[in-house]
Enzyme design. Structure first.
Site, PDB file in Angstrom:
ATOM      1  N   ASN A 139      51.991  39.409  35.850  1.00  0.00           N
ATOM      2  CA  ASN A 139      52.812  40.631  35.826  1.00  0.00           C
ATOM      3  C   ASN A 139      54.251  40.410  36.313  1.00  0.00           C
ATOM      4  O   ASN A 139      55.190  40.942  35.735  1.00  0.00           O
ATOM      5  CB  ASN A 139      52.127  41.764  36.594  1.00  0.00           C
ATOM      6  CG  ASN A 139      51.849  41.430  38.029  1.00  0.00           C
ATOM      7  OD1 ASN A 139      51.776  40.252  38.409  1.00  0.00           O
ATOM      8  ND2 ASN A 139      51.691  42.439  38.850  1.00  0.00           N
ATOM      9  N   GLU A 235      46.529  37.612  47.779  1.00  0.00           N
ATOM     10  CA  GLU A 235      47.174  38.897  47.449  1.00  0.00           C
ATOM     11  C   GLU A 235      46.470  39.410  46.209  1.00  0.00           C
ATOM     12  O   GLU A 235      46.656  38.874  45.118  1.00  0.00           O
ATOM     13  CB  GLU A 235      48.662  38.688  47.159  1.00  0.00           C
ATOM     14  CG  GLU A 235      49.483  38.265  48.358  1.00  0.00           C
ATOM     15  CD  GLU A 235      49.744  39.403  49.326  1.00  0.00           C
ATOM     16  OE1 GLU A 235      49.253  40.531  49.104  1.00  0.00           O
ATOM     17  OE2 GLU A 235      50.437  39.160  50.322  1.00  0.00           O
ATOM     18  N   CYS A 269      50.566  45.383  41.135  1.00  0.00           N
ATOM     19  CA  CYS A 269      49.408  45.461  42.032  1.00  0.00           C
ATOM     20  C   CYS A 269      49.465  46.717  42.876  1.00  0.00           C
ATOM     21  O   CYS A 269      48.455  47.378  43.100  1.00  0.00           O
ATOM     22  CB  CYS A 269      49.365  44.220  42.911  1.00  0.00           C
ATOM     23  SG  CYS A 269      50.921  43.884  43.738  1.00  0.00           S
ATOM     24  N   GLU A 443      52.346  38.282  52.735  1.00  0.00           N
ATOM     25  CA  GLU A 443      53.530  37.530  52.317  1.00  0.00           C
ATOM     26  C   GLU A 443      54.758  38.285  52.815  1.00  0.00           C
ATOM     27  O   GLU A 443      54.689  39.460  53.147  1.00  0.00           O
ATOM     28  CB  GLU A 443      53.553  37.390  50.792  1.00  0.00           C
ATOM     29  CG  GLU A 443      52.347  36.605  50.287  1.00  0.00           C
ATOM     30  CD  GLU A 443      52.441  36.185  48.835  1.00  0.00           C
ATOM     31  OE1 GLU A 443      52.403  37.065  47.958  1.00  0.00           O
ATOM     32  OE2 GLU A 443      52.543  34.971  48.575  1.00  0.00           O
TER      33      GLU A 443
HETATM   34  P1  NAD Z   1      43.595  36.721  37.566  1.00  0.00           P
HETATM   35  O1  NAD Z   1      42.850  36.740  38.849  1.00  0.00           O
HETATM   36  O2  NAD Z   1      42.826  36.779  36.308  1.00  0.00           O
HETATM   37  O3  NAD Z   1      44.484  35.395  37.458  1.00  0.00           O
HETATM   38  C1  NAD Z   1      45.426  35.043  38.442  1.00  0.00           C
HETATM   39  C2  NAD Z   1      45.643  33.552  38.418  1.00  0.00           C
HETATM   40  O4  NAD Z   1      44.447  32.901  38.828  1.00  0.00           O
HETATM   41  C3  NAD Z   1      45.996  32.980  37.047  1.00  0.00           C
HETATM   42  O5  NAD Z   1      46.983  31.992  37.216  1.00  0.00           O
HETATM   43  C4  NAD Z   1      44.673  32.353  36.604  1.00  0.00           C
HETATM   44  O6  NAD Z   1      44.823  31.298  35.686  1.00  0.00           O
HETATM   45  C5  NAD Z   1      44.126  31.852  37.930  1.00  0.00           C
HETATM   46  N1  NAD Z   1      42.676  31.640  37.965  1.00  0.00           N
HETATM   47  C6  NAD Z   1      41.716  32.208  37.209  1.00  0.00           C
HETATM   48  N2  NAD Z   1      40.496  31.783  37.580  1.00  0.00           N
HETATM   49  C7  NAD Z   1      40.678  30.934  38.621  1.00  0.00           C
HETATM   50  C8  NAD Z   1      39.796  30.200  39.465  1.00  0.00           C
HETATM   51  N3  NAD Z   1      38.483  30.247  39.307  1.00  0.00           N
HETATM   52  N4  NAD Z   1      40.335  29.464  40.447  1.00  0.00           N
HETATM   53  C9  NAD Z   1      41.662  29.435  40.661  1.00  0.00           C
HETATM   54  N5  NAD Z   1      42.552  30.105  39.885  1.00  0.00           N
HETATM   55  C10 NAD Z   1      42.070  30.853  38.880  1.00  0.00           C
HETATM   56  O7  NAD Z   1      44.659  37.891  37.683  1.00  0.00           O
HETATM   57  P2  NAD Z   1      45.677  38.391  36.549  1.00  0.00           P
HETATM   58  O8  NAD Z   1      44.896  39.149  35.535  1.00  0.00           O
HETATM   59  O9  NAD Z   1      46.556  37.271  36.137  1.00  0.00           O
HETATM   60  O10 NAD Z   1      46.597  39.392  37.399  1.00  0.00           O
HETATM   61  C11 NAD Z   1      46.303  40.729  37.575  1.00  0.00           C
HETATM   62  C12 NAD Z   1      45.723  40.980  38.952  1.00  0.00           C
HETATM   63  O11 NAD Z   1      46.589  40.466  39.953  1.00  0.00           O
HETATM   64  C13 NAD Z   1      45.584  42.460  39.251  1.00  0.00           C
HETATM   65  O12 NAD Z   1      44.352  42.707  39.878  1.00  0.00           O
HETATM   66  C14 NAD Z   1      46.722  42.718  40.225  1.00  0.00           C
HETATM   67  O13 NAD Z   1      46.521  43.830  41.051  1.00  0.00           O
HETATM   68  C15 NAD Z   1      46.769  41.446  40.978  1.00  0.00           C
HETATM   69  N6  NAD Z   1      48.073  41.275  41.629  1.00  0.00           N
HETATM   70  C16 NAD Z   1      48.158  41.330  42.998  1.00  0.00           C
HETATM   71  C17 NAD Z   1      49.390  41.231  43.625  1.00  0.00           C
HETATM   72  C18 NAD Z   1      49.528  41.301  45.128  1.00  0.00           C
HETATM   73  O14 NAD Z   1      50.549  40.847  45.638  1.00  0.00           O
HETATM   74  N7  NAD Z   1      48.574  41.841  45.859  1.00  0.00           N
HETATM   75  C19 NAD Z   1      50.542  41.058  42.862  1.00  0.00           C
HETATM   76  C20 NAD Z   1      50.430  41.016  41.467  1.00  0.00           C
HETATM   77  C21 NAD Z   1      49.177  41.111  40.873  1.00  0.00           C
END
Ligand code: NAD
Length: 463
Positions: A139, A235, A269, A443
């Site tokens: 995002n 996060e 998020c 963070e």
């Molecule tokens: P996701 O968890 O699907 O993927 C995030 C990252 O993790 C990607 O780079 C992905 O390739 C990697 N990944 C996937 N499986 C993994 C594994 N088993 N081990 C290690 N890495 C792995 O999330 P997304 O769909 O890319 O992002 C959306 C989510 O992120 C939403 O839930 C959103 O709320 C959250 N988010 C949180 C914050 C925050 O600061 N709290 C900020 C932005 C987004």
């Protein structure tokens, strides 16, 4: 990819989709296991020198901020093409990442004297951890990477960074640009699928994992970190509630509420993901939000005047559509929108849902897209209880003409950030993190820097 300061060629690659067209517009390299090992070894080697010269680190980060900002015109179109956000916002994201680098370049790493008397001189120091594995979502690929790069590097760590496979190219480009001024190995940037992330979290050279993404993946990351007791910052997702109090003026707050929910097309998020409104204000708030939703310009982020782009990827677009359809099938009414926009790309009508309550999936789950449920309530305590009745705990907000009263209610929210009369107000100084399943650690600010260090007590006896 950038490994050990130089461009690394790969045999494999994967398509990167432009969400405004639904078609592949480029490819990105697929990192092999051997290349990941090389990146980790390079980071481990670079750590020996990097950790030893604080002044050089600060100078390098200041220069890094400058070269990054100077390259905004180069990186922003890549970000728009793969993420979907309007070009102006993509440009702001590059600058935002530069601001984070600047902030940490000048932030003191504290060295505290806790005893200085006849018997001892005792200091508490912060030591870097070593190689950091940084994993980011799709995002805000650049800004969220900078939340990791800046504090980790200034504290003396080195890094291997992996962006989401949906948005790899802007981060790879940022990595190339930063590597023009950083010593080789300090920041390696690799790309690949989810499996690459799993290899990183499992890697024996990693001492800290800094992860931003979904709750489900965050739990896998925590489990992968456990056998080696790697440090983790997680996060994760949110389901932020905005609670409007009876004395709020809808005319004053509706615009802020709308953008608190729909910024980045709802893919934030800590966006507002559900609104609790008193019955007396319900219709006015719903109509105000729906009017904005009907008139905001949705389209390809490269077009002038576009405020909302597409949803970033096909699975996420399908999920938003499913949650909206589920709510409508259960009796919810779409005051605006309610379905995907026909044609190419993953566009969805900005949607305001009413006539629904807790227990509906779109109220209870994180929708992460341009659809917002508005729920009416009678009793503020009940609204707070409902806001808190979730595993999520990222942030929330309370809206009122009486800021003190709103602050008192906001203090009852079980979340990492509780805003009053605003939402999504973030800054480098302000710690950001989630309560409950929304995360571990924070963070930003000095607290974010502390997460990339370990305490060491240096105790000198004077006897
Ligand atoms: P996701 O968890 O699907 O993927 C995030 C990252 O993790 C990607 O780079 C992905 O390739 C990697 N990944 C996937 N499986 C993994 C594994 N088993 N081990 C290690 N890495 C792995 O999330 P997304 O769909 O890319 O992002 C959306 C989510 O992120 C939403 O839930 C959103 O709320 C959250 N988010 C949180 C914050 C925050 O600061 N709290 C900020 C932005 C987004």
């Amino acid at each position: 990819m950038t490994i050990d300061g130089v461009a690394a060629a790969t045999e494999g690659s994967f398509d990167v989709i432009n969400p405004a067209t639904g078609a592949a517009h480029a490819t990105a390299p697929e990192c092999t296991r051997a290349q990941l090992d090389a990146a980790m070894e390079s980071a481990a080697k670079a750590y020996r020198d990097w950790r030893s010269d604080e002044g050089a680190r600060r100078e390098a980060l200041r220069t890094a901020a400058n070269v990054l900002m100077a390259a905004a015109g180069d990186i922003a179109p890549i970000l728009t093409a793969e993420q979907g956000k309007p070009l102006g916002e993509a440009t702001m994201e590059v600058f935002g990442a530069g601001v984070w680098l600047q902030y940490y370049a000048d932030l003191e790493v504290p060295r505290e004297v806790i005893q200085d008397d006849d018997s001892a001189f005792v200091e508490v120091l912060r030591r870097p951890l070593g190689v950091v594995a940084a994993i980011t979502p799709w995002n805000y690929p650049l800004i969220l990477a900078s939340w990791k790069i800046a504090p980790a590097l200034v504290a003396g760590n080195t890094m291997v960074l992996k962006p989401s496979p949906f948005t790899p190219r802007s981060t790879l480009r940022m990595g190339e640009i930063l590597n023009t001024v950083l010593p080789p190995g300090v920041l390696n940037v690799v790309s690949g699928g989810n499996e690459l992330g799993a290899w990183m979290t499992d890697h024996p050279l990693v001492r800290k994992i800094s992860f931003t993404g979904s709750v489900a993946t965050g739990k896998k990351v925590a489990a992968a970190a456990a056998p080696d007791l790697k440090r983790v910052t997680l996060e994760l997702g949110g389901n932020d509630a905005a609670i409007i109090l009876e004395d709020a003026d809808p005319n004053v707050i509706v615009d802020k509420l709308f953008w608190g929910a729909f910024q980045n097309n709802g893919q934030v998020c800590s966006a507002i993901k559900r609104i609790y409104v008193p019955e007396s204000l319900h219709d006015q708030v719903v109509e105000g939000l729906a009017e904005l939703a009907r008139t905001v310009k949705v389209g390809d982020g490269t077009e002038d005047g576009v405020k909302l782009g597409p949803i970033n990827n096909r699975p996420q677009a399908a999920r938003v559509a499913e949650l909206v359809a589920d709510a409508i099938a259960g009796g919810a009414v779409a005051a605006s929108g309610g379905k995907a926009i026909e044609g190419d790309g993953y566009f969805f009508e900005p949607t305001i849902l009413t006539n629904l309550t807790d227990g509906t999936r779109i109220v209870d789950e994180e929708q992460f897209g341009p659809a917002l449920p508005v729920i009416s309530y009678r009793d503020v305590d009940d609204a707070v209880a409902r806001a808190n009745a979730t595993h999520f705990g990222l942030s929330g907000s309370v809206w009122s003409a009486d800021a003190d009263r709103a602050a008192e209610v906001a203090g009852q929210l079980e979340c990492g950030t509780a805003w009053v009369n605003t939402h999504l107000a973030l800054s480098p100084q302000q710690p950001f993190g989630g309560a409950k399943w929304s995360g571990i650690g924070v963070e930003n600010g000095p607290w974010g820097l502390a997460g990339f260090t370990e305490l060491q007590v240096l105790h000198r006896s004077k006897k």
